[in-house]
Design a protein around this motif. Sequence first.
Motif, PDB file in Angstrom:
ATOM      1  N   LYS A 126      -0.324   9.139   3.948  1.00 28.43           N
ATOM      2  CA  LYS A 126      -1.061   8.392   2.935  1.00 28.43           C
ATOM      3  C   LYS A 126      -0.936   9.026   1.547  1.00 28.43           C
ATOM      4  O   LYS A 126      -1.577   8.580   0.601  1.00 28.43           O
ATOM      5  CB  LYS A 126      -2.549   8.303   3.318  1.00 28.43           C
ATOM      6  CG  LYS A 126      -2.815   7.538   4.602  1.00 28.43           C
ATOM      7  CD  LYS A 126      -4.299   7.498   4.923  1.00 28.43           C
ATOM      8  CE  LYS A 126      -4.577   6.695   6.201  1.00 28.43           C
ATOM      9  NZ  LYS A 126      -6.024   6.656   6.515  1.00 28.43           N
TER      10      LYS A 126
ATOM     11  N   SER B 268      -5.564   6.145   0.517  1.00 21.88           N
ATOM     12  CA  SER B 268      -4.434   6.933   0.019  1.00 21.88           C
ATOM     13  C   SER B 268      -4.987   8.089  -0.793  1.00 21.88           C
ATOM     14  O   SER B 268      -6.143   8.077  -1.225  1.00 21.88           O
ATOM     15  CB  SER B 268      -3.486   6.075  -0.833  1.00 21.88           C
ATOM     16  OG  SER B 268      -4.137   5.618  -2.004  1.00 21.88           O
TER      17      SER B 268
ATOM     18  N   CYS C 149      -7.596  12.890   5.830  1.00 26.35           N
ATOM     19  CA  CYS C 149      -6.501  12.022   5.400  1.00 26.35           C
ATOM     20  C   CYS C 149      -5.158  12.547   5.906  1.00 26.35           C
ATOM     21  O   CYS C 149      -4.814  13.713   5.677  1.00 26.35           O
ATOM     22  CB  CYS C 149      -6.493  11.934   3.878  1.00 26.35           C
ATOM     23  SG  CYS C 149      -5.198  10.883   3.195  1.00 26.35           S
TER      24      CYS C 149
ATOM     25  N   HIS D  92      -3.734  10.855  -4.018  1.00 30.47           N
ATOM     26  CA  HIS D  92      -2.726  10.951  -5.067  1.00 30.47           C
ATOM     27  C   HIS D  92      -2.515  12.390  -5.520  1.00 30.47           C
ATOM     28  O   HIS D  92      -3.353  13.263  -5.263  1.00 30.47           O
ATOM     29  CB  HIS D  92      -3.117  10.047  -6.231  1.00 30.47           C
ATOM     30  CG  HIS D  92      -3.139   8.598  -5.846  1.00 30.47           C
ATOM     31  ND1 HIS D  92      -2.108   7.734  -6.135  1.00 30.47           N
ATOM     32  CD2 HIS D  92      -4.060   7.862  -5.154  1.00 30.47           C
ATOM     33  CE1 HIS D  92      -2.386   6.531  -5.651  1.00 30.47           C
ATOM     34  NE2 HIS D  92      -3.556   6.588  -5.056  1.00 30.47           N
TER      35      HIS D  92
ATOM     36  N   SER E 122       0.841  -1.195   0.000  1.00 23.05           N
ATOM     37  CA  SER E 122       0.000   0.000   0.000  1.00 23.05           C
ATOM     38  C   SER E 122       0.877   1.246   0.000  1.00 23.05           C
ATOM     39  O   SER E 122       2.092   1.176   0.237  1.00 23.05           O
ATOM     40  CB  SER E 122      -0.906   0.008   1.233  1.00 23.05           C
ATOM     41  OG  SER E 122      -0.136   0.132   2.417  1.00 23.05           O
ATOM     42  N   VAL E 123       0.266   2.397  -0.229  1.00 25.16           N
ATOM     43  CA  VAL E 123       0.997   3.661  -0.217  1.00 25.16           C
ATOM     44  C   VAL E 123       1.605   3.909   1.152  1.00 25.16           C
ATOM     45  O   VAL E 123       2.762   4.325   1.270  1.00 25.16           O
ATOM     46  CB  VAL E 123       0.062   4.820  -0.613  1.00 25.16           C
ATOM     47  CG1 VAL E 123       0.714   6.174  -0.336  1.00 25.16           C
ATOM     48  CG2 VAL E 123      -0.318   4.710  -2.081  1.00 25.16           C
ATOM     49  N   THR E 124       0.832   3.644   2.194  1.00 25.32           N
ATOM     50  CA  THR E 124       1.336   3.897   3.556  1.00 25.32           C
ATOM     51  C   THR E 124       2.513   2.991   3.896  1.00 25.32           C
ATOM     52  O   THR E 124       3.484   3.433   4.519  1.00 25.32           O
ATOM     53  CB  THR E 124       0.207   3.688   4.576  1.00 25.32           C
ATOM     54  OG1 THR E 124      -0.407   2.410   4.355  1.00 25.32           O
ATOM     55  CG2 THR E 124      -0.854   4.749   4.438  1.00 25.32           C
TER      56      THR E 124
ATOM     57  N   SER F 163       0.572   9.968  -2.031  1.00 21.60           N
ATOM     58  CA  SER F 163       1.393   9.347  -3.064  1.00 21.60           C
ATOM     59  C   SER F 163       1.645  10.342  -4.181  1.00 21.60           C
ATOM     60  O   SER F 163       0.725  11.042  -4.618  1.00 21.60           O
ATOM     61  CB  SER F 163       0.703   8.105  -3.628  1.00 21.60           C
ATOM     62  OG  SER F 163       1.406   7.618  -4.750  1.00 21.60           O
TER      63      SER F 163
END
Length: 273
Positions: free
Chosen positions: A190, A155, A186, A157, A18-20, A192
Amino acid sequence: MTYLSPQISHLVAARPMSVTMGNAIRQLKLEISGSDIDLPEQDAKDALCQKIDNYIRDRIIIADQVIEETAGNKIKDGDVILTYARSSVVQKVLLGAHAEGRQFSVIVVDSRPMLEGKRLLSVLASAGIQCTYILLPALGAIITEVTLVLVGAHSIHSNGAVYSRAGTALVAMMAKLHSVPVVVCCETYKYSETVQLDSFTKNELAPQGDLFSSFPSVKARDSLTLENDEHLEILNPLYDLTPPNCITAVVTEVGVIPPNSIGSIPVALGRLL
């Protein structure tokens, strides 16, 4: 890295990266590469553990506290807040606003097969917040009563798109159609730098059994027959992508950011550092 790489490989094998996870791993590698090579091994380990604790404290714990306060100030007396599934940070925002004495009600929209909203509903109702619980297909019947939509994110972006629990995009699009503001809570860990345009090229599938186990009316025998049917392909994606034009604002620990300015998050973090 000789010892770290197998651990990272184990995490990736257990669940898609995942992004995290990627952000945390990159930060860990950065801290390792920047450590003093002349430092005794135990001191280096202690220093690295402290930096890991600082990352958790600053980027997750304190970030949630800032978001709780910032997003909570957006809630006014008499508001009808709609949220989808369950986000831990949205839960904190709602509980914090209620603790400050604000009078509002919450509509929890949920969907099968995970029914995560039930857990959120239990917590909010126990705290004394007036709640309504509905499933996603009934969203159109109550959206006109809503004054604010609060959702979380898996996430976010650089193009402002939000990757979140499957069904979030539908909620956001319906809210936009009825001119209801959509606020995403958020944390910046998280974030990206990639651009994502859909949820088809990259997603995560839930175990096939989850889809049938959520229907108590389906007998175990029937469930087994369905799962083993060679003519049936079970598709249960966990996430979807909400386009930035359906989002009013994103609340982070570095401020409230419009979706078309999400790319400024690294700059904001750099200034904070």
